[in-house]
Design a protein around this motif. Structure first.
Motif, PDB file in Angstrom:
ATOM      1  N   LYS A  45       0.826  -1.210   0.000  1.00 41.84           N
ATOM      2  CA  LYS A  45       0.000   0.000   0.000  1.00 41.84           C
ATOM      3  C   LYS A  45       0.858   1.257   0.000  1.00 41.84           C
ATOM      4  O   LYS A  45       2.073   1.194  -0.052  1.00 41.84           O
ATOM      5  CB  LYS A  45      -0.948  -0.027   1.205  1.00 41.84           C
ATOM      6  N   ALA A  46       0.176   2.388   0.053  1.00 40.39           N
ATOM      7  CA  ALA A  46       0.844   3.677  -0.070  1.00 40.39           C
ATOM      8  C   ALA A  46       1.435   4.146   1.254  1.00 40.39           C
ATOM      9  O   ALA A  46       1.147   3.608   2.325  1.00 40.39           O
ATOM     10  CB  ALA A  46      -0.153   4.716  -0.595  1.00 40.39           C
ATOM     11  N   LEU A  47       2.237   5.180   1.159  1.00 39.70           N
ATOM     12  CA  LEU A  47       2.809   5.820   2.333  1.00 39.70           C
ATOM     13  C   LEU A  47       1.741   6.612   3.075  1.00 39.70           C
ATOM     14  O   LEU A  47       0.836   7.186   2.458  1.00 39.70           O
ATOM     15  CB  LEU A  47       3.944   6.754   1.903  1.00 39.70           C
ATOM     16  N   GLU A  48       1.866   6.646   4.388  1.00 37.55           N
ATOM     17  CA  GLU A  48       0.932   7.410   5.225  1.00 37.55           C
ATOM     18  C   GLU A  48       1.723   8.162   6.280  1.00 37.55           C
ATOM     19  O   GLU A  48       2.466   7.551   7.065  1.00 37.55           O
ATOM     20  CB  GLU A  48      -0.083   6.494   5.904  1.00 37.55           C
ATOM     21  N   TRP A  49       1.549   9.483   6.317  1.00 36.62           N
ATOM     22  CA  TRP A  49       2.209  10.286   7.337  1.00 36.62           C
ATOM     23  C   TRP A  49       1.513  10.063   8.673  1.00 36.62           C
ATOM     24  O   TRP A  49       0.275  10.156   8.757  1.00 36.62           O
ATOM     25  CB  TRP A  49       2.157  11.763   6.950  1.00 36.62           C
ATOM     26  N   PHE A 109      10.387  15.338   2.469  1.00 35.55           N
ATOM     27  CA  PHE A 109      11.100  14.503   3.437  1.00 35.55           C
ATOM     28  C   PHE A 109      12.435  14.117   2.806  1.00 35.55           C
ATOM     29  O   PHE A 109      12.491  13.229   1.949  1.00 35.55           O
ATOM     30  CB  PHE A 109      10.265  13.274   3.791  1.00 35.55           C
ATOM     31  N   TRP A 112      15.525   9.696   5.025  1.00 33.42           N
ATOM     32  CA  TRP A 112      14.702   8.603   5.522  1.00 33.42           C
ATOM     33  C   TRP A 112      15.565   7.557   6.203  1.00 33.42           C
ATOM     34  O   TRP A 112      16.700   7.313   5.798  1.00 33.42           O
ATOM     35  CB  TRP A 112      13.962   7.934   4.370  1.00 33.42           C
TER      36      TRP A 112
ATOM     37  N   TYR B  35       8.878  11.124  -4.602  1.00 37.29           N
ATOM     38  CA  TYR B  35       9.704  10.076  -4.030  1.00 37.29           C
ATOM     39  C   TYR B  35       9.718   8.870  -4.968  1.00 37.29           C
ATOM     40  O   TYR B  35       8.687   8.479  -5.496  1.00 37.29           O
ATOM     41  CB  TYR B  35       9.179   9.660  -2.655  1.00 37.29           C
ATOM     42  N   GLN B  37      10.537   4.841  -4.996  1.00 33.15           N
ATOM     43  CA  GLN B  37      10.693   3.709  -4.098  1.00 33.15           C
ATOM     44  C   GLN B  37      10.821   2.421  -4.899  1.00 33.15           C
ATOM     45  O   GLN B  37       9.904   2.048  -5.638  1.00 33.15           O
ATOM     46  CB  GLN B  37       9.518   3.602  -3.124  1.00 33.15           C
ATOM     47  N   TYR B  86       5.796   8.333  -5.535  1.00 35.78           N
ATOM     48  CA  TYR B  86       4.789   8.948  -4.672  1.00 35.78           C
ATOM     49  C   TYR B  86       4.963  10.462  -4.665  1.00 35.78           C
ATOM     50  O   TYR B  86       6.080  10.962  -4.602  1.00 35.78           O
ATOM     51  CB  TYR B  86       4.914   8.439  -3.236  1.00 35.78           C
ATOM     52  N   TRP B  98       0.856  16.479   6.616  1.00 36.14           N
ATOM     53  CA  TRP B  98       1.328  16.057   5.306  1.00 36.14           C
ATOM     54  C   TRP B  98       0.427  14.969   4.746  1.00 36.14           C
ATOM     55  O   TRP B  98      -0.156  14.177   5.501  1.00 36.14           O
ATOM     56  CB  TRP B  98       2.765  15.518   5.424  1.00 36.14           C
ATOM     57  N   PHE B 100       0.172  12.049   1.348  1.00 36.66           N
ATOM     58  CA  PHE B 100       0.838  11.353   0.257  1.00 36.66           C
ATOM     59  C   PHE B 100      -0.200  10.885  -0.757  1.00 36.66           C
ATOM     60  O   PHE B 100      -1.342  10.567  -0.385  1.00 36.66           O
ATOM     61  CB  PHE B 100       1.589  10.120   0.775  1.00 36.66           C
ATOM     62  N   GLY B 101       0.225  10.808  -2.013  1.00 37.06           N
ATOM     63  CA  GLY B 101      -0.613  10.213  -3.031  1.00 37.06           C
ATOM     64  C   GLY B 101      -0.583   8.692  -2.936  1.00 37.06           C
ATOM     65  O   GLY B 101       0.199   8.126  -2.171  1.00 37.06           O
ATOM     66  N   GLY B 102      -1.423   8.056  -3.706  1.00 36.32           N
ATOM     67  CA  GLY B 102      -1.527   6.607  -3.667  1.00 36.32           C
ATOM     68  C   GLY B 102      -0.407   5.872  -4.384  1.00 36.32           C
ATOM     69  O   GLY B 102      -0.311   4.644  -4.295  1.00 36.32           O
ATOM     70  N   GLY B 103       0.436   6.624  -5.097  1.00 35.36           N
ATOM     71  CA  GLY B 103       1.580   6.011  -5.768  1.00 35.36           C
ATOM     72  C   GLY B 103       1.296   5.625  -7.207  1.00 35.36           C
ATOM     73  O   GLY B 103       0.160   5.287  -7.558  1.00 35.36           O
TER      74      GLY B 103
END
Lengths: 122, 109
Positions: A45-49, A109, A112, B35, B37, B86, B98, B100-103
């Protein structure tokens, strides 16, 4: 060169508290140039702050997690920490610590940690 | 809170140019950051601010923005550019938050 490294248990039981620490090296956590943040990524899944902290202790949290999250800073150890309570399987994720700068023209960011996988399971 | 929307997948032929987009109301106010990844690795910042590359990021990566849409362009995509991308920005409802988008999964053919 600023470096971040996460540490903590890789397995947490449901309903318990997930606790992680991020150690900052190559610079001071007491710098007035950086915020220190936590970001997570469930498998596939996606990144989450999750939230961010300034060295003074001022914190900002994702509204969706705010009720369960505490981020703190220990300037004497050059570390900041994440506590997430009442965890469920939905909190299983790779947890990253990361830094972002105060200057809006440098928004992002920049640094990391490598990330640490935390699994919530009995 | 704000949301950022990305296409789930984009493909590009080796050596061609590709644009990856990110849409959201917060982008009318704040810069997007991008970003890269790769599997099993931490995200790496490739674009920040108006259109800035951190040290070590190839100059084939560039960023732009118009209205509520930010774009990441890779000019002359290489095989090593295949990755998830992302976008992120501050939240328009609270600039200390903040999102983030879903990628976007970029495939280099």
């Amino acid at each position: 060169q600023l470096q971040l490294q996460e540490s903590g248990p890789g397995l947490v039981k449901p309903s318990e508290t997930l606790s992680l620490t991020c150690t900052v090296s190559g610079g001071s956590i007491s710098s007035n140039s950086y915020y220190w943040g936590w970001i997570r990524q469930p498998p596939g899944k996606a990144l989450e702050w999750i939230g961010s902290i300034f060295y003074t202790g001022t914190t900002y949290y994702n509204p969706s997690l705010k009720a369960r999250v505490t981020i703190s800073v220990d300037t004497s150890k050059n570390q900041f920490s994440l506590n997430l309570n009442s965890v469920t399987a939905a909190d299983t994720a790779v947890y990253y610590c990361a830094s972002h700068e105060l200057l809006r023209v440098r928004d992002g960011f920049h640094i990391w940690g490598q990330g640490t996988m935390v699994t919530v399971s009995s | 809170s704000s949301e950022l929307t990305q296409d789930p997948g984009v493909s590009v032929a080796l050596g061609q140019t590709v644009r990856i987009t990110c849409q959201g109301d917060s982008l009318r106010i704040y810069y997007a950051s991008w970003y890269q990844q790769k599997p099993g690795q931490a995200p790496v910042l490739v674009i920040y601010g108006k259109n800035n590359r951190p040290s070590g990021i190839p100059d084939r990566f560039s960023g732009s923005s118009s209205g509520n849409t930010a774009s990441l362009t890779i000019a002359g995509a290489q095989a090593e550019d295949e990755a998830d991308y992302y976008c992120s920005s501050r939240d328009s409802s609270d600039d200390h938050h903040w999102v983030f988008g879903g990628g976007t999964k970029l495939t280099v053919l």
